[in-house]
Design an enzyme around this catalytic site. Structure first.
Site, PDB file in Angstrom:
ATOM      1  N   ASP A 230       0.882  -1.208  -0.221  1.00 23.24           N
ATOM      2  CA  ASP A 230      -0.226  -0.038  -0.212  1.00 23.24           C
ATOM      3  C   ASP A 230       1.337   1.070   0.050  1.00 23.24           C
ATOM      4  O   ASP A 230       2.304   1.861   0.607  1.00 23.24           O
ATOM      5  CB  ASP A 230      -0.887  -0.115   1.324  1.00 23.24           C
TER       6      ASP A 230
ATOM      7  N   ASP B 184     -10.169   2.366  -3.767  1.00 27.36           N
ATOM      8  CA  ASP B 184     -10.731   2.281  -2.167  1.00 27.36           C
ATOM      9  C   ASP B 184     -12.227   1.677  -2.372  1.00 27.36           C
ATOM     10  O   ASP B 184     -13.089   1.986  -1.343  1.00 27.36           O
ATOM     11  CB  ASP B 184     -10.282   2.795  -1.318  1.00 27.36           C
TER      12      ASP B 184
HETATM   13  C1  DGJ Z   1      -5.496   2.284   2.123  1.00 27.89           C
HETATM   14  C2  DGJ Z   1      -6.087   0.869   1.118  1.00 27.89           C
HETATM   15  O1  DGJ Z   1      -6.813   1.619   0.026  1.00 27.89           O
HETATM   16  C3  DGJ Z   1      -7.346  -0.193   1.820  1.00 27.89           C
HETATM   17  O2  DGJ Z   1      -8.007  -1.363   0.938  1.00 27.89           O
HETATM   18  C4  DGJ Z   1      -6.580  -0.274   2.828  1.00 27.89           C
HETATM   19  O3  DGJ Z   1      -5.249  -1.934   2.573  1.00 27.89           O
HETATM   20  C5  DGJ Z   1      -6.286   0.465   3.537  1.00 27.89           C
HETATM   21  N1  DGJ Z   1      -5.735   0.961   3.273  1.00 27.89           N
HETATM   22  C6  DGJ Z   1      -5.402   0.051   5.590  1.00 27.89           C
HETATM   23  O4  DGJ Z   1      -5.424   1.308   5.889  1.00 27.89           O
END
Ligand code: DGJ
Length: 747
Positions: free
Chosen positions: A488, A557
């Site tokens: 991430d 997301d």
């Molecule tokens: C952002 C990501 O896009 C989410 O899927 C998740 O992993 C969160 N971060 C976790 O902090």
């Protein structure tokens, strides 16, 4: 009084010692010129099975793009064409236009020499053609006719996929350093009556939104200056529909392009007074005047192009075929279905919570469990997003049995195991921030701004590269058989600067991205098998640079089925379905508040790499029937999603329905997805979807998936390919968020 003051000033001036004039002395000046070399006129054809790029070397050494489009059987016919060197507006059509000489448009290359001058005029020196399986490479060497600046244009022509991949190598052959002010990967001249540009903008949770506009004269620029998360604002890709003002999925000539770079990028589209379009693509020059020492070579990222004669659909299929074979790590291989812990548990879990989720995942027929954020940090436990990033040891109060215990439970249930990291970042509340403040991206004496309570680590520093690689490496050692890493990156770069680069701050943005790729390369050398998901607050790193090392992306997301329809449609214009992580989540949706039926959410997610991201224990018995059925049926056809040819049947941007299908390379199997996304009161007869890509002579059985009563009158019968493609089929998608998935098999 006034008189006395004047006298005083005069006295002071007279008392000052005499200074000779500071004006520069002009030496006797003779302007000497070097003769422009004359070369033999020739054509350089660069061909794929169905396209041809013809470059023309003029006698004065200038290299011109004479043609890009349909094949030309005898490209040497271009030899008769003259070069427009006397043009008042400068030479146009240059295959790699440099600032200098007659060129006054936007440059692909702009060099500032040690003596402060800015002129570069490239002329042709030589070219070589080499080939390997499926790909012919043409490398053309150019040189400035005064300095020792050399440029190599490299074109890889992927024959079967009709894809050209271009990059440029810039060599400072002189004795003094130079500065690269612009250093594009490629320049492409097109000649059409109209250019409809389709590109992609976005923001967090609204990634990859499609937008089209007819290009006017002058310049359109698509750029990212975000440093990291470079693609969440704009994606470094586009489609240009030629000679039309309408976007067409199935007809017309379309050029599509995508830059393989995860840092700041710039695409510019300059339409000149003769209506020709120059497309420049490469690293953004923003704050990046790159110093190139004597004897050094700068290699640009690759720019990927294709040319289609069958609309956007043809362009996408070319790119997808190329990507599956050459552009995506592990491309085309089926990746496992999974349950991700994020939306189901967020930061709040215990070992028990996770074990129960794994049991449920296995019970539903899923194939992997992924432990997302929240598993690390002890002095600064990661219980929310304001602490712990940087301290990558297992949180002993949350998970006293450790990761190995979790992974082995997953494996005992027949599941693979994956885990989340965000190695480029640090929370100020962490041991790492205290131990290595010099590793944080920062500008001396200035506030280091936070985003999501975090700072960015400086990957232009090799010590940070080692640290970031070490995080990955150690995470892989947390348990035997870690099968998947979600990488991430939740922050853009602001107030940029690197303590490591000292006075060379201009290198920061480029070196950061190269540092990231250095780490990725090391990871792939050591861990060729692990599946890596590239996530950056969702779709902040959806580009062919990252995909060289990563198997898939976290598309967004935003897991709302309706929002996903738009994002997945747009993503599919450039990127293949095998990279699209697509998860079913709960309702009301956590990002949008929208409520869609469970089957609709599945039918959307099943068009990519299916996953679930919720707490399965809240499923009702009725839900579980839908869930189990959808997962089982997905496994029957997912080879088509990962490896088939995509045909988009209806665009969500155009109306109330969305439809797409994937067809096997031998055309004997296909899966068709159809959705209603706006209520239509008069759909009694059903929406007619005209299928594509089938064999018109074959007969296909058509079976709707995951329902007892089909919404199509012809369900479970057999139809010829020509009927399905020309007559079409009309499932009754009566009502908002109705959806239907059909499996077609040749009899
Ligand atoms: C952002 C990501 O896009 C989410 O899927 C998740 O992993 C969160 N971060 C976790 O902090």
């Amino acid at each position: 009084m006034h008189m006395r003051l004047t006298a005083l000033v005069l006295a002071i001036i007279l008392a000052l010692p005499y200074q000779p004039s500071q004006a520069r002395k002009v030496k006797k000046f003779v302007h000497q010129t070097v003769a422009v070399p004359q070369v033999e006129k020739k054509v350089i054809p660069i061909e794929t099975n169905n396209t041809s790029l013809v470059l023309l070397v003029h006698q004065n050494g200038q290299l011109e793009t004479a043609h890009y489009g349909a094949p030309i059987s005898h490209p040497e016919q271009f030899l008769g064409a003259g070069v427009n060197t006397e043009d008042y507006n400068g030479f146009r059509g240059a295959s790699y236009p440099a600032t200098g000489g007659r060129y006054i448009g936007e440059p692909a290359l702009h060099v500032k020499y040690a003596d402060g001058t800015h002129n570069t005029e490239l002329y042709y020196v030589s070219h070589q053609v080499t080939s390997r399986e499926g790909c012919v490479t043409t490398a053309i060497d150019l040189k400035d006719y005064v300095t020792e600046l050399q440029v190599r244009l490299v074109y890889d022509a992927y024959l079967a996929e009709d894809v050209l991949v271009q990059h440029t190598e810039i060599l400072n052959g002189g004795k003094a350093p130079v500065q690269l002010l612009n250093y594009a990967s490629s320049s492409l001249y097109l000649d059409a009556d109209d250019y409809l540009l389709t590109h992609f903008y976005g923001a967090w949770a609204t990634d990859m939104q499609m937008e089209s506009e007819v290009l006017g004269h002058d310049m359109k620029v698509i750029e990212s200056r975000r440093g990291t998360q470079a693609t969440q604002g704009n994606n470094p890709s586009f489609l240009l529909s030629l000679n039309t003002r309408e976007f067409s999925e199935t007809s017309g000539e379309v050029v599509a392009g995508a830059l393989a770079w995860s840092g700041n990028f710039r695409l510019s589209f300059e339409k000149d007074d003769a209506h020709r379009l120059n497309v420049l693509a490469g690293i953004s020059p923003f704050s990046s005047a790159y110093p190139l020492a004597a004897g050094n070579t700068f290699v640009t990222p690759e720019m990927i192009y294709t040319y289609s004669f069958s609309g956007a659909g043809g362009a996408s299929r070319n790119l997808h075929r190329w990507a599956r074979k050459y552009g995506v790590y592990g491309g085309g291989k089926v990746n496992p279905t999974l349950l991700n812990s994020w939306e189901g548990a967020y930061f709040t879990f215990t070992t028990e919570t996770l074990l129960r989720m794994m049991d449920d995942a296995a019970g539903m027929g899923l194939e992997m469990f992924v432990l997302d954020d929240g598993w690390f940090g002890n002095d600064y436990p990661r219980n929310n997003d304001d602490a712990g990033l940087g301290d990558w040891e297992v949180n002993v109060s949350k998970l006293p049995e450790g990761i190995e215990y979790l992974a082995s439970h997953a494996h005992s249930k027949g599941l693979k195991f994956g885990i989340w990291i965000e190695p480029e970042m640090v929370n100020p509340r962490s041991n790492l921030a205290q131990a290595h403040p010099e590793w944080v991206v920062q500008s001396p004496g200035r506030e280091i701004y936070q985003g999501r309570n975090q700072w960015v680590l400086d990957l232009s520093n090799p010590a940070v590269e080692d640290f970031v690689f070490g995080i990955f490496d150690r995470t892989m050692q947390l348990a035997p058989g870690i099968d998947y890493i979600k990488w991430d990156c939740n922050r853009v770069v602001q107030s940029f600067g690197s303590p490591y680069l000292e006075a060379d701050q201009d290198k920061f943005f480029v070196d950061y991205c190269q540092g990231l790729y250095n780490v990725m390369r090391r990871i792939r050398e050591k861990y060729p098998q692990v599946i890596v998901q590239c996530c950056s607050s969702g779709g902040g790193r959806v580009d062919y640079g990252a995909l060289k090392y990563c198997n898939e992306v976290w598309t967004s997301d935003n897991t709302d089925g309706l929002s996903r329809v738009y994002m997945q449609y747009a993503t599919s214009l450039i990127y293949p379905a095998c990279i699209m992580g697509s998860h079913v989540s709960t309702v009301p949706n956590h990002q949008t508040g929208n409520v869609t039926p469970l089957k609709f959410r599945f039918d959307v997610a099943c068009a990519g790499r299916l996953g679930l991201e919720l707490q399965p224990k809240y499923f009702t018995e009725q839900d579980r029937i839908t869930v189990d059925r959808c997962i089982a049926s997905y496994k029957q056809y997912r080879d088509l999603v990962f490896g088939g040819d995509l045909y988009r049947l209806a665009s969500p941007y155009d109306g109330s329905y969305y439809g797409l299908m994937y067809v096997s390379p031998d055309k004997r199997r296909a899966v068709v997805f159809t959705y209603c996304i706006h209520f239509e009161p008069r759909t009694v007869g059903g929406k007619v979807f005209r299928l594509q890509g089938l064999d018109s002579q074959l007969s296909y059985s058509v079976v709707e998936q995951n329902v007892d009563n089909s919404c199509w009158w012809g369900n479970s019968s057999t139809f010829t390919g020509d009927f399905l493609m020309n007559g079409g089929f009309n499932p009754t998608l009566y009502g908002l968020y109705t959806s239907a998935v059909f499996l077609l098999e040749a009899r």
